[in-house]
Design a protein around this motif. Structure first.
Motif, PDB file in Angstrom:
ATOM      1  N   ARG A  50       7.403 -21.361  -0.201  1.00  0.00           N
ATOM      2  CA  ARG A  50       6.455 -20.590  -1.017  1.00  0.00           C
ATOM      3  C   ARG A  50       7.201 -19.591  -1.880  1.00  0.00           C
ATOM      4  N   GLU A  51       6.691 -19.380  -3.076  1.00  0.00           N
ATOM      5  CA  GLU A  51       7.152 -18.289  -3.925  1.00  0.00           C
ATOM      6  C   GLU A  51       6.269 -17.103  -3.593  1.00  0.00           C
ATOM      7  N   VAL A  52       6.834 -15.910  -3.592  1.00  0.00           N
ATOM      8  CA  VAL A  52       6.041 -14.710  -3.322  1.00  0.00           C
ATOM      9  C   VAL A  52       6.199 -13.728  -4.467  1.00  0.00           C
ATOM     10  N   GLN A  53       5.174 -12.919  -4.631  1.00  0.00           N
ATOM     11  CA  GLN A  53       5.230 -11.810  -5.578  1.00  0.00           C
ATOM     12  C   GLN A  53       4.700 -10.597  -4.840  1.00  0.00           C
ATOM     13  N   ILE A  54       5.504  -9.546  -4.822  1.00  0.00           N
ATOM     14  CA  ILE A  54       5.127  -8.317  -4.125  1.00  0.00           C
ATOM     15  C   ILE A  54       4.905  -7.238  -5.182  1.00  0.00           C
ATOM     16  N   VAL A  55       3.690  -6.696  -5.208  1.00  0.00           N
ATOM     17  CA  VAL A  55       3.357  -5.678  -6.204  1.00  0.00           C
ATOM     18  C   VAL A  55       2.857  -4.416  -5.519  1.00  0.00           C
ATOM     19  N   ASP A  56       3.109  -3.280  -6.169  1.00  0.00           N
ATOM     20  CA  ASP A  56       2.611  -1.998  -5.691  1.00  0.00           C
ATOM     21  C   ASP A  56       1.135  -1.916  -6.046  1.00  0.00           C
ATOM     22  N   LEU A  57       0.282  -1.618  -5.072  1.00  0.00           N
ATOM     23  CA  LEU A  57      -1.163  -1.602  -5.284  1.00  0.00           C
ATOM     24  C   LEU A  57      -1.569  -0.575  -6.331  1.00  0.00           C
ATOM     25  N   ASP A  81       6.098  -4.619 -10.106  1.00  0.00           N
ATOM     26  CA  ASP A  81       6.586  -5.771  -9.363  1.00  0.00           C
ATOM     27  C   ASP A  81       7.757  -5.325  -8.500  1.00  0.00           C
ATOM     28  N   LEU A  82       7.605  -5.436  -7.196  1.00  0.00           N
ATOM     29  CA  LEU A  82       8.619  -5.003  -6.230  1.00  0.00           C
ATOM     30  C   LEU A  82       9.319  -6.184  -5.561  1.00  0.00           C
ATOM     31  N   THR A  83       9.090  -7.382  -6.071  1.00  0.00           N
ATOM     32  CA  THR A  83       9.598  -8.594  -5.435  1.00  0.00           C
ATOM     33  C   THR A  83      11.106  -8.545  -5.260  1.00  0.00           C
ATOM     34  N   ARG A  84      11.837  -8.230  -6.317  1.00  0.00           N
ATOM     35  CA  ARG A  84      13.302  -8.196  -6.257  1.00  0.00           C
ATOM     36  C   ARG A  84      13.788  -7.229  -5.177  1.00  0.00           C
ATOM     37  N   GLN A  85      13.199  -6.038  -5.148  1.00  0.00           N
ATOM     38  CA  GLN A  85      13.588  -5.024  -4.167  1.00  0.00           C
ATOM     39  C   GLN A  85      13.400  -5.536  -2.739  1.00  0.00           C
ATOM     40  N   TYR A  90       0.830  -1.190   0.000  1.00  0.00           N
ATOM     41  CA  TYR A  90       0.000   0.000   0.000  1.00  0.00           C
ATOM     42  C   TYR A  90       0.873   1.251   0.000  1.00  0.00           C
ATOM     43  N   ALA A  91       0.269   2.393  -0.248  1.00  0.00           N
ATOM     44  CA  ALA A  91       0.993   3.670  -0.286  1.00  0.00           C
ATOM     45  C   ALA A  91       1.698   3.934   1.042  1.00  0.00           C
ATOM     46  N   SER A  92       1.144   3.415   2.123  1.00  0.00           N
ATOM     47  CA  SER A  92       1.751   3.594   3.447  1.00  0.00           C
ATOM     48  C   SER A  92       2.948   2.659   3.650  1.00  0.00           C
ATOM     49  N   ARG A  93       3.297   1.893   2.609  1.00  0.00           N
ATOM     50  CA  ARG A  93       4.385   0.918   2.609  1.00  0.00           C
ATOM     51  C   ARG A  93       4.057  -0.345   3.412  1.00  0.00           C
ATOM     52  N   ARG A  94       2.832  -0.467   3.869  1.00  0.00           N
ATOM     53  CA  ARG A  94       2.428  -1.683   4.556  1.00  0.00           C
ATOM     54  C   ARG A  94       2.214  -2.774   3.529  1.00  0.00           C
ATOM     55  N   THR A 109      -2.688 -11.252   0.425  1.00  0.00           N
ATOM     56  CA  THR A 109      -4.017 -11.392  -0.182  1.00  0.00           C
ATOM     57  C   THR A 109      -4.678 -12.729   0.123  1.00  0.00           C
ATOM     58  N   GLU A 110      -3.903 -13.735   0.533  1.00  0.00           N
ATOM     59  CA  GLU A 110      -4.497 -15.039   0.877  1.00  0.00           C
ATOM     60  C   GLU A 110      -5.178 -15.021   2.234  1.00  0.00           C
ATOM     61  N   THR A 111      -4.526 -14.386   3.193  1.00  0.00           N
ATOM     62  CA  THR A 111      -5.056 -14.406   4.561  1.00  0.00           C
ATOM     63  C   THR A 111      -5.729 -13.096   4.949  1.00  0.00           C
ATOM     64  N   SER A 112      -5.684 -12.117   4.059  1.00  0.00           N
ATOM     65  CA  SER A 112      -6.299 -10.799   4.286  1.00  0.00           C
ATOM     66  C   SER A 112      -5.792 -10.145   5.563  1.00  0.00           C
ATOM     67  N   ASP A 113      -4.458 -10.156   5.720  1.00  0.00           N
ATOM     68  CA  ASP A 113      -3.873  -9.452   6.858  1.00  0.00           C
ATOM     69  C   ASP A 113      -2.531  -8.861   6.453  1.00  0.00           C
ATOM     70  N   TYR A 114      -2.051  -7.947   7.292  1.00  0.00           N
ATOM     71  CA  TYR A 114      -0.772  -7.296   7.024  1.00  0.00           C
ATOM     72  C   TYR A 114       0.375  -8.198   7.471  1.00  0.00           C
ATOM     73  N   VAL A 115       1.477  -8.136   6.731  1.00  0.00           N
ATOM     74  CA  VAL A 115       2.639  -8.960   7.030  1.00  0.00           C
ATOM     75  C   VAL A 115       3.889  -8.092   7.069  1.00  0.00           C
ATOM     76  N   THR A 116       4.926  -8.662   7.675  1.00  0.00           N
ATOM     77  CA  THR A 116       6.213  -7.987   7.768  1.00  0.00           C
ATOM     78  C   THR A 116       7.212  -8.669   6.846  1.00  0.00           C
ATOM     79  N   LEU A 117       8.388  -8.078   6.719  1.00  0.00           N
ATOM     80  CA  LEU A 117       9.446  -8.720   5.938  1.00  0.00           C
ATOM     81  C   LEU A 117       9.820 -10.063   6.547  1.00  0.00           C
ATOM     82  N   GLU A 118       9.796 -10.159   7.858  1.00  0.00           N
ATOM     83  CA  GLU A 118      10.116 -11.426   8.534  1.00  0.00           C
ATOM     84  C   GLU A 118       9.082 -12.493   8.186  1.00  0.00           C
ATOM     85  N   ASP A 119       7.806 -12.095   8.088  1.00  0.00           N
ATOM     86  CA  ASP A 119       6.761 -13.033   7.673  1.00  0.00           C
ATOM     87  C   ASP A 119       7.026 -13.532   6.253  1.00  0.00           C
ATOM     88  N   ILE A 120       7.376 -12.614   5.363  1.00  0.00           N
ATOM     89  CA  ILE A 120       7.653 -12.972   3.975  1.00  0.00           C
ATOM     90  C   ILE A 120       8.855 -13.905   3.908  1.00  0.00           C
TER      91      ILE A 120
END
Length: 186
Positions: A40-47, A52-56, A13-17, A21-32
């Motif tokens: 698990r493979e993850v894909q992080i995208v700017d809303l 695609d922000l996954t690499r960053q 999100y714009a707030s960088r949170r 999308t699977e569990t409908s909750d906020y996560v941290t870098l440690e969670d990822i």
């Protein structure tokens, strides 16, 4: 070959949170990081932009582990990475690293398959001799009780209550036979 499962979609999100999308909750870098460790493979995208922000974020996870003193990559590898990316020439390093990690993953999965497909003890030299000796010892110790000493089938229960004196006599005889066999082993 089965299709690979879709990556876990994380929206920033714009707030960088970060939002799972699977569990409908906020996560941290440690969670990822935990999702990735769990396979698990993850894909992080700017809303907003859909970028695609996954690499960053993956690089940020590695940087955070390094900053806590957890050595992820040796200094020489980090130097080579910086050198290869800053030279201005087209680098073969990304393709080399991808191929190396693919080979590592493939090798690990083959080792695990082989470990579960066959008992590694089966090829141990002398295992057959040891098993035969163990069976002979058990047979001698039990006096042949249990139909050869190696079957796991339980004895059928008697249809009538056996005479206790007969049982006692049979046990005494088996004990005498066992003592005789033990004295011969000495």
């Amino acid at each position: 070959m089965a299709d690979a499962p879709k990556p876990l979609l994380i929206k920033r999100y714009a707030s960088r949170r970060l939002y799972n999308t699977e569990t409908s909750d906020y996560v941290t870098l440690e969670d990822i990081s935990g999702f990735i460790r769990d396979g698990r493979e993850v894909q992080i995208v700017d809303l907003k932009s859909g970028d695609d922000l996954t690499r960053q974020y993956l690089l940020q996870i590695i940087a955070e582990h390094e900053s806590r003193g957890e050595s992820v990559l040796p200094i020489s590898v980090l130097n080579d990475l910086v050198r290869s990316y800053m030279s201005g020439d087209v680098s073969v390093v990304p393709q080399f690293l991808q191929t190396s990690f693919d080979m590592l993953r493939d090798g690990q999965s083959r080792v695990l398959e082989n470990m579960t497909a066959m008992n590694p003890m089966a090829k141990m030299p002398g295992l057959g001799v040891m098993q035969a000796q163990q069976e002979a010892f058990m047979k001698a110790m039990t006096g042949g009780w249990g139909a050869g000493g190696t079957t796991s089938k339980p004895a059928e229960p008697p249809e009538e209550e056996p005479d206790q004196n007969e049982d006692l006599d049979a046990i005494k005889k088996q004990l005498a036979d066992l003592q005789s066999k033990l004295s011969k082993l000495k």
